[in-house]
Motif scaffolding. Structure first.
Motif, short mmCIF file in Angstrom:
data_model
loop_
_atom_site.label_atom_id
_atom_site.label_comp_id
_atom_site.label_asym_id
_atom_site.label_seq_id
_atom_site.Cartn_x
_atom_site.Cartn_y
_atom_site.Cartn_z
N UNK A 1 108.39 58.51 62.35
CA UNK A 1 107.46 59.34 62.74
C UNK A 1 107.69 60.52 63.60
N UNK A 2 106.63 61.47 63.81
CA UNK A 2 107.03 62.48 64.55
C UNK A 2 105.78 62.53 65.63
N UNK A 3 106.04 62.69 66.88
CA UNK A 3 105.27 62.71 67.97
C UNK A 3 105.21 63.82 68.85
N UNK A 4 104.01 64.28 69.59
CA UNK A 4 103.85 65.23 70.23
C UNK A 4 103.69 64.89 71.59
N UNK A 5 104.92 65.09 72.70
CA UNK A 5 104.79 64.68 74.07
C UNK A 5 103.23 65.30 74.68
N UNK B 1 102.43 65.53 57.55
CA UNK B 1 102.58 66.58 56.82
C UNK B 1 102.14 67.59 57.91
N UNK B 2 102.22 67.47 59.33
CA UNK B 2 101.89 68.28 60.31
C UNK B 2 103.08 69.14 60.58
#
Length: 282
Positions: free
Chosen positions: A278-282, A222-223
């Motif tokens: 997925x969602x990823x933040x570098x 949910x981010x």
């Protein structure tokens, strides 16, 4: 090769292995390898000699050679460790490079003059050049066996990275979609992400599943999206430009395209691409 090893990441072809694999695989020979680099504008890296194209290496990228097989060389790319075969004729001895192409596309030509009519050699964003003397707005470099000239304003220093991966990705807007592509003349989803992150000095592997496993930090489902976040599906990756918009190289548009995240998400789901993994933040 043992199923527990990913051949894209394991410098071993059943005969020859890199010395780092001693005690891990059974090989006829373990070698240190020879440091080479790509000497042509771009070359494919394939799963076997004369086999399927998997990724693409651009001018000046290092390649550690482990074995020559006919007109092919087995080894691994220096910038991301990707393992495979490239054409031996496309490699040359390694030397240091400090200059890199910063324009999304440029060209090199035989004379340092704007209006001459000789054929141009196309160079992509990220190509690493050995530059020599200058003449006006041009800088000399070598491509293959030729000394050519490149517009100075299209070049920059490798040690001065970009700061915004999303801005780099936007440079590639409308670039044709090409499976395994890594240049501004043809690129795929993971190639776009890799080009953007590497240009900002951020390590990044070549394929989307590798990127999902290693790049950045996973976010809660949910981010809210932020600029630069990576959104993954099985076999696909996109980059957020803001909280509602993404950029990605994709076969639906056959190009690098910008579109609303929700539009892309629903289309990918209904056409068989599945849900976001997925969602990823570098």
């Amino acid at each position: 090769m043992d199923a527990k090893f990913d051949r894209r990441e394991t410098p071993f072809n059943g005969r020859v292995a890199h010395v780092s694999l001693k005690g891990k695989v059974e090989a006829e020979e373990f070698v240190e390898g020879d440091a080479m680099e790509v000497g042509v504008p771009s070359t494919a890296i394939c799963d076997q000699a004369g086999g399927t194209r998997e990724r693409e290496l651009i001018l000046g990228v290092g390649f550690l050679t482990l074995e020559k097989v006919d007109c092919w060389t087995f080894g691994m790319a220096a910038h991301d460790g990707y393992v495979g075969y490239v054409r031996t004729s496309d490699l040359k001895p390694k030397s240091s490079t400090e200059t890199v192409v910063r324009a999304v596309r440029t060209y090199a030509k035989a004379t340092p003059h704007l209006k001459t009519t000789e054929p141009e050699v196309r160079l992509s964003f990220g190509a690493r050049l050995h530059t020599g003397r200058s003449e006006g707005d041009w800088v000399s470099t070598s491509v293959g066996n030729e000394t050519l000239w490149v517009p100075r304003k299209h070049l920059g220093n490798r040690n001065a990275p970009f700061e915004d991966p999303a801005a780099v990705a936007e440079l590639f807007l409308h670039t044709p979609y090409l499976w395994g592509g890594n240049t501004a003349f043809g690129i795929d989803c993971s190639g776009l992400v890799q080009a953007a992150l590497l240009a900002c000095g951020m390590p990044c592997p070549g394929d989307s599943d590798q990127q999902e496993a290693r790049v950045g930090t996973a976010l809660p489902d949910d981010a809210p999206l932020q600029r630069g976040d990576l959104i993954f599906w099985k076999g696909h990756v996109a980059m957020a430009l803001d909280g509602a918009t993404i950029i990605h190289a994709n076969a639906h548009h056959m190009a690098v395209a910008i579109e609303p995240f929700e539009v892309a998400r629903k289309r990918i789901e209904v056409t068989g691409g599945g849900l976001v993994t997925s969602i990823r933040r570098p």
